[in-house]
Scaffold this motif. Structure first.
Motif, PDB file in Angstrom:
ATOM      1  N   GLU A  73       0.838  -1.201   0.000  1.00  0.00           N
ATOM      2  CA  GLU A  73       0.000   0.000   0.000  1.00  0.00           C
ATOM      3  C   GLU A  73       0.873   1.250   0.000  1.00  0.00           C
ATOM      4  O   GLU A  73       1.854   1.325   0.758  1.00  0.00           O
ATOM      5  N   THR A  74       0.518   2.209  -0.864  1.00  0.00           N
ATOM      6  CA  THR A  74       1.266   3.469  -0.975  1.00  0.00           C
ATOM      7  C   THR A  74       0.278   4.629  -1.139  1.00  0.00           C
ATOM      8  O   THR A  74      -0.888   4.425  -1.458  1.00  0.00           O
ATOM      9  N   GLU A  75       0.794   5.839  -0.918  1.00  0.00           N
ATOM     10  CA  GLU A  75       0.027   7.058  -1.202  1.00  0.00           C
ATOM     11  C   GLU A  75       0.951   8.067  -1.868  1.00  0.00           C
ATOM     12  O   GLU A  75       2.086   8.260  -1.420  1.00  0.00           O
ATOM     13  N   ALA A  76       0.453   8.705  -2.922  1.00  0.00           N
ATOM     14  CA  ALA A  76       1.239   9.708  -3.643  1.00  0.00           C
ATOM     15  C   ALA A  76       0.899  11.109  -3.145  1.00  0.00           C
ATOM     16  O   ALA A  76      -0.270  11.411  -2.866  1.00  0.00           O
ATOM     17  N   TYR A  77       1.936  11.939  -3.053  1.00  0.00           N
ATOM     18  CA  TYR A  77       1.774  13.345  -2.660  1.00  0.00           C
ATOM     19  C   TYR A  77       2.481  14.200  -3.700  1.00  0.00           C
ATOM     20  O   TYR A  77       3.699  14.107  -3.866  1.00  0.00           O
ATOM     21  N   ILE A  78       1.686  15.009  -4.425  1.00  0.00           N
ATOM     22  CA  ILE A  78       2.218  15.733  -5.575  1.00  0.00           C
ATOM     23  C   ILE A  78       2.536  17.187  -5.212  1.00  0.00           C
ATOM     24  O   ILE A  78       1.951  18.133  -5.740  1.00  0.00           O
TER      25      ILE A  78
END
Length: 195
Positions: A42-47
């Protein structure tokens, strides 16, 4: 088992693609006690600057976020409450983006994970959250800035992921429209994801 870091070129991928490409890879931490590793599930992207949920929103540059302004492939480790969290710096230098690793499925070093997290835990509970996985693997604030393509803290090749699911990120209230971005990715069907 002997693991080797991935080639630095992996980290050149655009952040949303990298967040998905990291699924199935191994997160490895070597310590004097021994090596522990887990498959990223599981990952989360932060742009960065345009993402209200990112620490670097509005190009906010502080001693804590400084590593995010450099080249990709380095560990952005910070403390939140009493937990350490690990992010993979992404995006080209000067574009402060990152991928939070939210959960891993234990692979090797289970004895160290149980020692750090508690003998009574189920295997699924050892690293099914961003603060849990750092504790389980022995990742600490001093790992801030480490290259994730070199020993002792690195990403290694793992296993293929059949299906990737996507949805909104977790725990980012008060971030306006960013709360709805479908930038959390996980291995569909995994019992090791955070929720």
């Amino acid at each position: 088992m002997k693991f080797e870091p991935v080639d630095v070129s992996l980290f050149q991928w655009p952040t949303l693609e990298l967040a998905q490409a990291l699924l199935g890879k191994l997160l490895v931490k070597e310590t004097e006690a021994g090596t522990a590793s887990g498959w990223i599930v599981e990952t989360e992207a932060y742009i960065g600057p345009g993402d209200r949920a990112a620490h670097s929103f509005g190009n906010r540059r502080t001693p804590r976020t400084e590593i995010m302004f450099g080249p990709p492939g380095y560990a952005y480790v910070y403390e939140m409450h009493t937990h350490c969290l690990i992010n993979v710096v992404s995006g080209p230098a000067g574009h402060p983006e990152a991928v939070l690793i939210r959960a891993v499925e234990p692979c090797t070093g289970l004895e160290w994970m149980y020692e750090r997290r508690g003998a009574g835990k189920k295997k699924q509970e050892l690293a099914n959250g961003p603060g849990k996985l750092t504790k389980a693997l022995g990742i600490v604030k001093a790992d801030y800035g480490r290259p994730l393509f070199e020993h002792p803290l690195f990403i290694a090749e793992g296993r293929p992921v059949a299906t990737i699911a996507a949805g909104p990120r977790i725990g980012i209230g008060n971030t306006g429209e960013a709360v709805h971005y479908p930038w959390r990715f996980w291995e569909a069907g995994s019992t090791f994801v955070s929720r």
